[in-house]
Each structure stands twice: as C-alpha cells, then as structure tokens.
Design a protein around this motif. Structure first.
Motif, mmCIF file in Angstrom:
data_model
loop_
_atom_site.group_PDB
_atom_site.id
_atom_site.type_symbol
_atom_site.label_atom_id
_atom_site.label_comp_id
_atom_site.label_asym_id
_atom_site.label_seq_id
_atom_site.Cartn_x
_atom_site.Cartn_y
_atom_site.Cartn_z
ATOM 1 N N PHE A 39 15.180 -15.308 24.622
ATOM 2 C CA PHE A 39 14.276 -14.729 25.607
ATOM 3 C C PHE A 39 12.821 -14.769 25.123
ATOM 4 C CE2 PHE A 39 18.235 -12.410 26.980
ATOM 5 C CZ PHE A 39 18.423 -13.198 28.095
ATOM 6 N N LEU A 40 12.623 -14.608 23.801
ATOM 7 C CA LEU A 40 11.261 -14.744 23.275
ATOM 8 C C LEU A 40 10.766 -16.181 23.407
ATOM 9 C CD1 LEU A 40 11.286 -12.533 20.047
ATOM 10 C CD2 LEU A 40 10.164 -12.060 22.215
ATOM 11 N N ALA A 41 11.676 -17.139 23.223
ATOM 12 C CA ALA A 41 11.296 -18.540 23.404
ATOM 13 C C ALA A 41 10.893 -18.806 24.851
ATOM 14 C CB ALA A 41 12.448 -19.456 22.994
ATOM 15 N N GLU A 42 11.625 -18.216 25.800
ATOM 16 C CA GLU A 42 11.273 -18.380 27.205
ATOM 17 C C GLU A 42 9.896 -17.790 27.502
ATOM 18 O OE1 GLU A 42 14.221 -16.970 29.892
ATOM 19 O OE2 GLU A 42 15.860 -18.032 28.912
ATOM 20 N N SER A 43 9.630 -16.599 26.986
ATOM 21 C CA SER A 43 8.333 -15.971 27.244
ATOM 22 C C SER A 43 7.204 -16.752 26.580
ATOM 23 C CB SER A 43 8.343 -14.524 26.749
ATOM 24 O OG SER A 43 8.443 -14.477 25.340
ATOM 25 N N THR A 44 7.473 -17.321 25.386
ATOM 26 C CA THR A 44 6.456 -18.142 24.731
ATOM 27 C C THR A 44 6.206 -19.425 25.512
ATOM 28 O OG1 THR A 44 7.158 -17.250 22.587
ATOM 29 C CG2 THR A 44 5.813 -19.248 22.553
ATOM 30 N N LEU A 45 7.261 -19.986 26.112
ATOM 31 C CA LEU A 45 7.104 -21.166 26.958
ATOM 32 C C LEU A 45 6.203 -20.855 28.150
ATOM 33 C CD1 LEU A 45 7.851 -24.064 27.799
ATOM 34 C CD2 LEU A 45 9.864 -23.106 28.960
ATOM 35 N N VAL A 46 6.444 -19.704 28.779
ATOM 36 C CA VAL A 46 5.588 -19.287 29.896
ATOM 37 C C VAL A 46 4.138 -19.132 29.419
ATOM 38 C CG1 VAL A 46 5.113 -17.419 31.537
ATOM 39 C CG2 VAL A 46 7.455 -18.177 31.158
ATOM 40 N N LEU A 56 1.246 -17.256 20.909
ATOM 41 C CA LEU A 56 2.323 -16.589 20.162
ATOM 42 C C LEU A 56 2.283 -15.077 20.360
ATOM 43 C CD1 LEU A 56 2.192 -18.639 16.838
ATOM 44 C CD2 LEU A 56 3.825 -18.872 18.729
ATOM 45 N N VAL A 57 1.063 -14.508 20.298
ATOM 46 C CA VAL A 57 0.935 -13.059 20.451
ATOM 47 C C VAL A 57 1.356 -12.619 21.843
ATOM 48 C CG1 VAL A 57 -0.717 -11.156 20.536
ATOM 49 C CG2 VAL A 57 -0.831 -12.818 18.685
ATOM 50 N N VAL A 58 0.861 -13.331 22.874
ATOM 51 C CA VAL A 58 1.204 -12.968 24.249
ATOM 52 C C VAL A 58 2.682 -13.210 24.508
ATOM 53 C CG1 VAL A 58 0.842 -13.582 26.670
ATOM 54 C CG2 VAL A 58 -1.109 -13.346 25.141
ATOM 55 N N GLY A 59 3.182 -14.345 23.998
ATOM 56 C CA GLY A 59 4.603 -14.641 24.210
ATOM 57 C C GLY A 59 5.499 -13.588 23.579
#
Length: 834
Positions: free
Chosen positions: A346-353, A399-402
């Motif tokens: 899920f962190l990878a998904e948010s970082t992708l966004v 990275l921080v926002v993701g």
C-alpha cells in the motif's frame, strides 16, 4: 515482488479512476504550489549570497531605537563620521568604504541626460563590495581619484559596440562639471541583491561637500551607506558587543539650547551581514525595497499547508474506500501474505500516486514559474541539478508525501481480519475510528481554507485601503517634476515656476524638499519652552505656493506669505557666517502639521498658533533659531501607509527643494506634461526633464504590495480547490456506501430534497466547526500583520463571516450536484438484489 506491487498499484488506479484523478490532481496542485512557494522563499533568502566573500562583508547601520516620541527609525544608512572611527576602534575590520547616492547629469555627445543609480565614494568600494568584474581589475579600478566603473548594462548603453575602458565621461553634479575616466566594468548586479548600482565614481568627498562640512563630521547626518569587510575568522558578535563603548568614546556631546545632547543617547549601531540586509529589521534608508522575514516565512507555511491538505485528501479517500479493498486484503492474507508485505504494497501504491502527481507538478512549475517571476519582478528559475536544484528535493518530496499520505491507510487496510471480512458476506466498511478521523481531517482542511480566505480578504481590503485612503492632500491632478534643486538651476527657479504656471490648465506651482514617495528624510531636534527633553520633528522646505499646489488644507492660523519678511528662511548658499548669524538672531516663521502640534504638547491645532520654539535650522555654531508657528496644516501622507506619519515643520526656502509640484485640471494630462516640458526646455535646455504623475507614483509605491497580495490570493484559491477536491471525493464514496440506505429511504417516502439535505448537512457540519478553529487563528495573524501599517483598516467581523459563508457555499456547491444526482436515482437499482 516490486514488479507485482507496481502492477497491482496500476490496476488499482485504473479500476478507481475517480479516486485516482482526485488524488493525483490534488497532490499535483499541492506539490506545485509547495514547490513554487519554496522557490520563492529560497530566492528571497538568497539575497547577496552570490557576492564573493559575502560572509565577511557587512553593512554598518544606525538605528534610532530611543526617540523622544514616535516609533523607532531603523536606518540602513549611517553617518560618514562613523566609518573611520569604526575602522580605528575595531582591528577586526580589514577595510571599509562609504557610498552615497547622487543624481547627476551626464553630458553625452553634448546632450544632458540623467543617470540613475549613481554612487559616489572616496575609497575603493570594490575592495569591500567585491562585485565580479567583466573588464578591468577590481583592485585597481577605483584606486585613483576621478576614476569610474560601470555596470555591463550601463556600459552598453553609454558606449554601444565600443570598449569603454579609458574613455572619459563628463558628469555635472552640484553645479560643477567633472571628468571621470572609465577604469572598469562590473557584472550586472542580480535582482536578488539589496544593491542597485549602475555607476560608481571615486572622488574626494571632503572637497565635494566642502560647502556642507556637517555632512562628513556630524554623527546625526545619515546620507549614505558604510560597508566593512572583516578579516578572516573575525567575530562579528564581538564587534557588536563593543558598540556601546564605541559610541561613548567617539560620539561627541553637542550643546542644544544649553542642554548637552549626544547622538549615542538616541541611536545605536548595528552590524548586519550583506546577506541579511534584504530581510533585516532595518527597512528605512535602503538602496532597494526590502521585505519582511515573517511574510516570507508565511509564504513557506502556506505552501506546506496546501501540500498537507493534498496529503489529507489522500488519507481521507484511502480510508474511505477501505471497504472496497477489504476482501482483497482478506484473500491476500488467506493466501499467505503477512501484514508487513501488505503495508509495503500500500505504501508502494501511495508512492506511485505521489510520483505521478510530482511529474504533473513539475510540469506546472515549469509553466507557471516564468509568469510568476515576471509578476514579482524576480529572477526565479528552475534549476534541476546541483546546488539549489529541485530534482533531489522533488524526489524527497515524493517519498515523504508517499509515505506520510499512505502510512495510515496502509496500517488501516492491513489490519483487516480475513474471518470477519469473509464470513456472512460481511464488510469492513468502517474500520473503527476511521469516520472520526476523516471528519477531523476535513475540519482541519476547511479551517486552513477558511483561514486563508480570511487572510486574503483582509490583505485585499488593506491594499485597496492603502490606495484609496485620504492622504491629506488632493491626489489627482498632480505632476511631480524632479531636479528643480540642481545647483545650475538656482538662478532660474523663479523663471521656471512662472513659465510653468502659464501653461493652460495649470492652477498652481510649488516646490518642496519632501515630494511624493521620495527617499528624502530630514529630521531635527526642537526645544520647547520650559521642557528639558527636546522633541524630534521632520524638517522640510517649501515655497509659498506649495500647499495650494499639493492641495493640503489649512487647519488653523495662516500659510506662509511672501509679503511677510519673517516668513522667509532664504539666505546665502553656500552658508555664509554673517547670514547664518543674522538668521539665527532674527528667527523665522513656520507652519507645522497637526501631528507636530500634538507632539509639541498642544491639544488643539489653534493652540499652537503664535507659540515659539527653538530649532536647529542654522549651523550649530550659531545656536538654536527662534521659530514662531504661524499656521497648522492638515496631516498629509506623502509616503506609503507602512511608513509612520511624520510630525513636520515647514519653512520657506528654495535651497534644498528638489521637487516641483504642478497642479492642473481641465486638460488631458499628456498635453499638460508636454507643454510643461516645452516650457522647461526653453529655460533650462541643459537639464533633463524628469516628471511623473501622482497616480503613476502611487501605483509604483504599492506595486510590490499588490503583487504579493495577488500571489497570496492565488495560492489561497489553490488551497480551496484542493479542499473541494477532497470533499467531492468523500461525498462520492459516501454516497456509494449509502446507496441502499438512500434507496430504502425513498421507498419509505423520503423526497429528493430530504435526501439532498441529509447528504449536504453531513458535510456542512465539519465546515461550520472549521470556522471555530480558523477565526481566532486568522484574527491573531491578521492583527499582527496590520500592525505593520501606520494607517490600516479595522479588523471587524465582516471578513470572518464572509469567509465562513463562502466556505459553506463552496462545500454545498461541491457536493450538492452529486447529492442531487444520487437522490434522483431509481431505488430499484439499489435494492434489486435484496
């Protein structure tokens, strides 16, 4: 594994296009706003950092922090006398130089033209201010008297296509022609500098100011800037700690009407690094307009708030749609996935966004930065790599926002239990506490939006007020002409005034030493009868027609009259001992403004008329001059509303009056200007004609304020847009989750307006609560900001109520249309499987 995370993330975004669009667009706007504002903040903080040896280069400032009355006067200037004493007292000083600004006439091909940003020095200023050289040697360029260096732009203007080195320029200053040899060309000074210099000329200042010896010897005469270069490793704080003893040892006592006074008792010195001048506390007597450090930090905070709102949107929408991914999480756990793997996914998904949003944000920054920089008149550019590049900060921001935006949703989604989700077709639609958190975040978002709306309204209202407030004189119909005080015009002043007065449409012509939005500031101490402590007043010269020309009304007494000898302060220039002694003995009549009358202790303006004070209007050797107040005029604000109104004493004298005020009406302004210029050129063809209308002058005075206000309003609008995107997304998911509830309500008789009211009220409550948070914070911030103005609006309830209603209206408009569409849906589509 990472390939699988990427594929799943892309599929998830493709499956939920509305969610993806709102998240990416919101994050892109937030990131772009944050980057733009941080670029602006970094630009403001970079002033003069480009200068070689900037860490060792300082400006010696003189601050009047203890005036008898009124606010402190913090000058970037200091007296010439302080320079050699400073070098002598502190061995840490390697070199020093004094520079004063002049406005001479340049004779070019026999034709006169004005020179802007012309500085005079009697030392090698380039040894202290190490400006990069394009031609010539920095060490030798100003080593000789009557040498001169030009900026690249000025060299190209004066010597197009030629090498200027070795050429001679004839400069007319103080009525004297002087030849200077061009010995160097320095690189154009960047805009992010407190310096604005086109020409530096070296000459003997003691000879140049021989007619005004006080200019170089009196510690209270601040008409230039002292710069110092410290030795390597010198401690600037140690020098600052020694200023008190430095003042006692060097500043002499003066006899003021029988009372011993000392400049050190009312002023203090400050040593400021050149990199800190632009945002320093001293913003008077500056070379270029500075800025307020708090305002710059405010912009940085606004950028971070907008980015934070975008992250809040991500958290809200991710937790809101948790129910749609509950079975996915359960099945992954049944098939062997542990919680750590799910969190990473899920962190990878948010970082992708965040990465996709950053690409869009960088494109927006590239598109928007040039117009924003042009609007602010700043040399802001996008640098991708190296020192000051945004590539690394952008990567860190992704990275921080993701992680920050995706951590909480990842923790929520990964804790779902397979048994509770899969049995009996049960869903984990509302994980415990998620609804409360979402409401709290929505309240926080709209509190920020409402606060920014309030600040925007107040800033806009103050900006309009500054332009429209009654300045105490009739602003329209004024043409201000510069240069009437040039020495070569002394014999022709009366003729010029008479001929300009004959121009059609001109009703009055006056001259003055203050003018509209000029840099000239002149103060003096006055002694009141039976009062030990002297008062400080502004000291400006005017002619007999100045007040009618400016449109300043008489409040009490009378104006200065050419038929009354004591109303004239005219005397020989250069000063002659006999004339100064006679003037000091006979005294003079003067007019004061209302504030000066109050400072002198008079309750009513009429009480000041006929009273006598003593002022330092002549050379100190002849003592104080008796001054009789014959009239009181209305307070007039000739400078910005940020500048405190000055208690002023006006005397009649031509010498020192550098501006001509022309009052006109009934004709096209351009035609009046053309006729006035023609009259000027007939009488004084050797002196350039420089004139501006009052509207133009006042527009330039508030141009920077207007630009910052509009930029602030633009980013406040972005914050509102980001908040609305999040609210729309939440409304969409909430309506989807309550589809069956809405269907049942309609079957049981609920009307469309009832359902719309239900959904709208659900999202209006957080907005109403947000007002309770935003109002006190915005009130505190705006009160502090308005205190920086001498004339300001009252901070009433109107901006707060208007911002609250506007935010509520925006929220209702955002979700109202969607709520209406959901409420009108046929309930059979929601209940057909029941």
């Amino acid at each position: 594994m990472w390939r699988n995370y990427l594929i799943v993330g892309i599929r998830s975004l493709a499956k939920n296009r509305t969610f993806a669009l709102i998240n990416i667009l919101g994050l892109a706007i937030g990131m772009a706003a944050c980057l733009l504002l941080l670029i602006f903040v970094r630009y403001e903080l970079s002033y003069d950092a480009w200068m070689p040896d900037a860490e060792r280069t300082f400006q010696l400032q003189q601050h009047y922090t203890k005036p008898t009355e009124g606010p402190p006067v913090l000058l970037q200037m200091s007296s010439y006398a302080s320079g050699p004493a400073f070098k002598k007292e502190f061995p840490q000083v390697e070199s020093w130089a004094y520079a004063t600004r002049s406005a001479p006439i340049l004779l070019r091909n026999g034709q006169p033209e004005p020179v802007k940003d012309f500085f005079l020095t009697d030392a090698n200023l380039l040894d202290v201010l190490r400006l990069p050289m394009a031609k010539g040697s920095r060490a030798g360029a100003l080593s000789q008297q009557n040498s001169l260096v030009l900026s690249e732009r000025e060299a190209a203007r004066l010597f197009p296509g030629e090498d200027p080195i070795g050429k001679t320029l004839t400069v007319v200053a103080r009525g004297t022609s002087m030849d200077f040899k061009v010995t160097g060309v320095f690189r154009d000074i960047p805009r992010n500098s407190h310096l604005r210099i086109a020409v530096i000329a070296r000459l003997n200042l003691h000879s140049y100011f021989a007619e005004q010896p006080d200019f170089l010897t009196h510690w209270g005469n601040q008409s230039g800037w002292v710069y110092a270069r410290l030795r390597p490793g010198a401690d600037a704080d140690a020098i600052r700690a020694g200023f008190a003893a430095f003042e006692k040892r060097n500043i002499p006592d003066e006899d003021f009407g029988g009372t011993r006074t000392n400049q050190g008792d009312i002023s203090d010195f400050a040593l400021v690094n050149v990199r800190d001048v632009h945002l320093g506390a001293a913003q008077q007597g500056q070379i270029t307009p500075g800025n307020d450090r708090r305002s710059i930090l405010t912009f940085a905070v606004v950028g971070l708030l907008i980015l934070g709102m975008a992250c809040v949107n991500f958290v809200n929408l991710s937790t809101a749609r948790a129910s749609q991914r509950a079975r996915e999480v359960a099945l992954r756990k049944v098939l062997g996935a542990d919680r750590r793997q799910l969190i990473v996914q899920f962190l990878a998904e948010s970082t992708l966004v965040a990465a996709v949003a950053m690409l869009l944000a960088l494109a927006l920054v590239e598109l928007l930065l040039p117009p924003v920089a042009a609007f602010l008149e700043a040399d802001m550019r996008v640098a991708w790599f190296g020192i000051g590049g945004i590539a690394l900060p952008a990567l860190v921001l992704v990275l921080v926002v993701g992680i920050a935006g995706g951590l909480y949703p990842a923790l929520v989604l990964s804790r779902f239990q397979p048994a509770s989700v899969l049995k009996a077709n049960k869903s984990a639609a509302d994980a415990h506490g998620s609804g409360t958190l979402r409401n709290a975040l929505v309240i926080g978002q709209f509190a920020v939006s409402i606060g920014l709306i309030i600040c925007t309204v107040v800033i806009y209202a103050q900006t309009v007020y500054a332009r429209s407030v009654d300045p105490g004189f009739r602003r329209e119909g004024i043409l201000q002409i510069d240069g009437i005080g040039r020495r070569q015009l002394y014999p022709q002043v009366e003729t010029i005034i008479r001929e300009v007065g004959k121009v059609a449409g001109v009703s009055a012509v006056g001259i003055t030493s203050i003018g509209l939005a000029t840099d000239n500031t002149s103060n003096m101490l006055v002694q009141l009868p039976n009062v030990a402590e002297p008062a400080q007043l502004g000291n400006y010269t005017v002619d007999y027609d100045f007040f009618p020309a400016m449109g300043v009304d008489l409040v009490a007494g009378r104006l200065l009259d050419r038929n009354r000898p004591l109303d004239s302060a005219e005397r020989a220039f250069p000063p002659q001992p006999e004339a100064e002694r006679a003037f000091a003995a006979r005294g003079v009549n003067a007019v004061v403004n209302e504030l000066a009358a109050r400072r002198l202790g008079f309750t009513r303006p009429a009480d000041a008329v006929g009273k006598q004070i003593r002022a330092s209007l002549a050379d100190q050797a002849y003592g104080l001059v008796p001054v009789t107040i014959v009239g009181v005029v209305r307070d007039a604000r000739f400078r910005s509303v940020r500048t405190p109104l000055e208690p002023t004493l006006f005397t009649n004298r031509t010498v020192g009056s550098n501006w001509m005020i022309v009052r006109f009406a009934g004709r096209n302004p351009a035609a009046v200007r053309a006729d006035v210029e023609a009259a000027w050129r007939r009488i004084a063809p050797d002196v350039p004609f420089e004139a501006r209308f009052s509207d133009e002058i006042m527009g330039e005075l508030y141009a920077a304020e207007d630009a910052r206000a509009r930029i602030f309003a633009g980013f406040a609008l972005l914050a509102v847009i980001v908040g609305c995107l999040g609210l729309f997304g939440l409304a969409t998911f909430t309506a989807e989750r309550r589809t069956k509830e809405i269907g049942i309500r309609k079957v049981l008789g609920a009307r469309t307006q009832d359902i719309v009211r239900l959904l709208v009220w659900q999202f209006s409550r957080p907005v109403l609560v947000a007002n309770l948070l935003a109002w006190p914070i915005a009130w505190w911030l705006m009160r502090d900001w308005l205190n920086g103005f001498d004339a300001r609006i009252a901070l009433g309830p109107a901006p707060f109520v208007a911002a609250g209603l506007l935010a509520l209206l925006i929220a209702v408009a955002t979700i109202g249309g969607h709520a209406l569409r959901v409420a009108r849906a046929n309930p059979i589509h929601a209940l057909r499987y029941e």
